[in-house]
Design an enzyme around this catalytic site. Structure first.
Site, short mmCIF file in Angstrom:
data_model
loop_
_atom_site.label_atom_id
_atom_site.label_comp_id
_atom_site.label_asym_id
_atom_site.label_seq_id
_atom_site.Cartn_x
_atom_site.Cartn_y
_atom_site.Cartn_z
N PHE A 52 0.86 -1.19 0.00
CA PHE A 52 0.00 0.00 0.00
C PHE A 52 0.90 1.25 0.00
O PHE A 52 1.93 1.27 0.66
CB PHE A 52 -0.89 -0.03 1.25
CG PHE A 52 -1.96 1.00 1.27
CD1 PHE A 52 -3.10 0.88 0.50
CD2 PHE A 52 -1.82 2.13 2.07
CE1 PHE A 52 -4.09 1.84 0.52
CE2 PHE A 52 -2.81 3.10 2.10
CZ PHE A 52 -3.94 2.95 1.33
N ASP B 32 2.32 -5.72 8.29
CA ASP B 32 1.15 -4.85 8.22
C ASP B 32 -0.06 -5.77 8.06
O ASP B 32 -0.16 -6.51 7.07
CB ASP B 32 1.27 -3.89 7.03
CG ASP B 32 0.12 -2.91 6.97
OD1 ASP B 32 -1.02 -3.31 7.34
OD2 ASP B 32 0.33 -1.77 6.55
N TYR C 44 -10.39 -0.08 10.96
CA TYR C 44 -11.66 0.29 10.30
C TYR C 44 -12.03 -0.64 9.16
O TYR C 44 -13.05 -0.45 8.52
CB TYR C 44 -11.62 1.75 9.82
CG TYR C 44 -10.39 2.15 9.02
CD1 TYR C 44 -10.23 1.76 7.71
CD2 TYR C 44 -9.40 2.93 9.60
CE1 TYR C 44 -9.11 2.12 6.99
CE2 TYR C 44 -8.26 3.30 8.89
CZ TYR C 44 -8.12 2.89 7.59
OH TYR C 44 -7.01 3.24 6.88
N LYS C 45 -11.19 -1.65 8.88
CA LYS C 45 -11.53 -2.61 7.82
C LYS C 45 -12.30 -3.79 8.44
O LYS C 45 -13.41 -3.61 8.89
CB LYS C 45 -10.25 -3.00 7.08
CG LYS C 45 -9.68 -1.78 6.32
CD LYS C 45 -8.32 -2.00 5.70
CE LYS C 45 -7.85 -0.69 5.04
NZ LYS C 45 -6.42 -0.71 4.71
N ARG D 58 -12.49 -4.64 -7.02
CA ARG D 58 -12.13 -5.35 -5.80
C ARG D 58 -13.37 -5.59 -4.96
O ARG D 58 -14.09 -4.65 -4.62
CB ARG D 58 -11.11 -4.50 -5.04
CG ARG D 58 -10.35 -5.24 -3.98
CD ARG D 58 -9.32 -4.34 -3.35
NE ARG D 58 -9.96 -3.26 -2.60
CZ ARG D 58 -9.40 -2.63 -1.56
NH1 ARG D 58 -8.18 -2.94 -1.20
NH2 ARG D 58 -10.03 -1.67 -0.93
#
Ligand code: PLP
Length: 429
Positions: A137, A206, A231-232, A388
């Site tokens: 990312f 990560d 938050y995922k 996605r």
């Protein structure tokens, strides 16, 4: 389990009746009731922003009206505000295989990456290389580059698969994502960590796209550092605080760079000089964002639901099994219905290498994504050509996957995505 060899065999589309039967047998089905989700929407973006738990609304109302409103500053003691970063850290820890006392919540993943990378490099003085994945990312790469400039170290980009070519006595730390955010590829955490340790380097994982979606065993694989957002798949809410894992064995010697007063050994002595706390509290920085932190508690509490904790397998094993069943179903549908429409399955087919998402490469992926949203199926687009779809096992049913894929097939076959309205780009894509 499917294999790559199966791609070009024409299979019948999975039936909706089979999906309904799978839902009837699903032990996690009742957990759906714990989330607020709009009617008429199939939400396949929980890997970007998890859905809101039902319990978050009364919880936040209590924090605002009673704790803040009535108890005011005494809340730091009487309502446990001061302990919250470490208490929720332990709850996150339970989901990523970390025994208590090694995780705290706070700040963003970007900040925690900076903390962990600098601390790792300081634990390997004289070593001059930071390894990161060029497919990582962006923030992971940007922060690595900045730490490299700050400490005078070289940043080398290599995927975990090419690790062996770059691992030598110059490497201080390897920083990888356990699940590739674009393709959904899952890496072998134990093997990679072991290889990094063989070279005398430290391992930073990560976990943004892994935590809450699949079991992670940080202590067992002897990871050194880990970071992740909440938050995922952890459903902590927009901008919810991230977390940092600092393995117990490093806590006495680690030197975290952001020496905020919350991480001080005796924060309320108000000393002039910084002395880190000996515990994981040293990884705290400044005053935590209490409202967001409290909201995270509601997201994490869902994982303590009886449906997730009882039975022969642990909650995360049930979550993982359902996640694989959902992505298997989506892949089977893609193979039978979408291949002829020019769609390529990018996510690895083997269970060992698959996270909890399905990435599909196609022309006009942006417009297709917008057309899907127009029909109540929310996924996301990752430039330049990926659609996605994230599969959160806590609140997705097998029929949702079946119906979403049916809509996708219809959007592609009818070319409804060519409507100019779907080509407009908003600030966030
Ligand atoms: C989502 C995500 C981030 C987010 O970082 P923020 O600081 O919260 O914006 C970072 N790294 C990875 C791999 C991610 O998937």
């Amino acid at each position: 389990m499917s294999s790559d060899a199966l791609t070009d065999v024409a299979l019948p589309a999975p039936s909706r009746a089979d999906a309904e039967a799978a839902d009837r047998a699903d032990l996690l089905a009742p957990v759906l009731q714990r989330f607020q989700l709009p009617a008429g929407v199939i939400y396949l973006d929980g890997n970007s922003l998890g859905a809101a738990p039902v319990a978050v609304t009364p919880l936040i109302e209590d924090v605002i009206t009673r704790q803040w409103g009535q108890d005011l500053i005494t809340s730091w003691n009487v309502n446990g505000w001061w302990e919250l970063p470490a208490r929720l850290g332990d709850e996150v820890g339970a989901l990523i295989g970390a025994a208590a006392g090694q995780v705290v919540c706070g700040d963003s993943t970007s900040v925690q990456l900076f903390q962990a990378l600098v601390a790792a490099c300081r634990l390997r003085p004289g070593r001059t290389v930071i390894l990161t994945d060029g497919a990582n990312f962006p923030t992971d790469q940007y922060i690595a580059d900045s730490v490299g400039r700050l400490l005078g170290l070289q940043v080398i980009r290599c995927p975990p698969s090419e690790l062996a070519e770059h691992l030598d006595e110059r490497v201080a730390v390897a920083s990888f994502s356990l699940v590739d955010y674009r393709t959904g590829e899952l890496f072998d955490a134990a093997t990679v960590t072991n290889a990094v340790h063989q070279a005398g380097a430290l391992m930073l994982w990560d976990l943004c796209h892994a935590a809450g979606a699949l079991p992670v065993h940080l202590d067992a694989i002897e990871a050194d550092f880990a970071v992740g957002c909440t938050y995922k798949y952890l459903n902590g809410g927009p901008g919810a605080p991230a977390y940092i894992y600092l393995a117990q064995r490093h806590q006495a010697r680690a030197e975290l760079p952001l020496t905020g007063w919350n991480g001080h050994r005796t924060p309320f002595a108000l000393d002039q000089d910084y002395q880190p706390a000996e515990s994981i509290e040293q990884a705290r920085i400044g005053t935590p964002p209490l409202l967001s932190l409290a909201a995270l508690g509601a997201g994490l509490a869902v994982f303590a639901e009886p449906e997730l904790c009882s039975g022969l397998t642990s909650g995360l094993d049930s979550i993982r099994a359902k996640s694989l069943a959902l992505t298997d179903l989506a892949i089977a549908f893609a193979d039978s219905e979408l291949a002829a429409l020019g769609v390529e399955v990018v996510t690895p087919r083997s269970h060992e290498r698959r996270g909890s998402q399905l990435s599909l490469r196609m022309e006009h992926a942006y417009e297709v994504c917008q057309a899907l949203i127009g029909r109540g199926v929310i996924g996301d687009f990752r430039a330049p050509d990926l659609l996605r779809l994230g599969f959160t096992p806590l609140y997705l049913r097998h029929v949702d996957v079946h119906d979403a894929m049916t809509v996708l097939a219809d959007v592609l076959a009818s070319k409804s995505y060519l409507d100019p309205a779907y080509a407009r780009r908003a600030a966030v894509t």
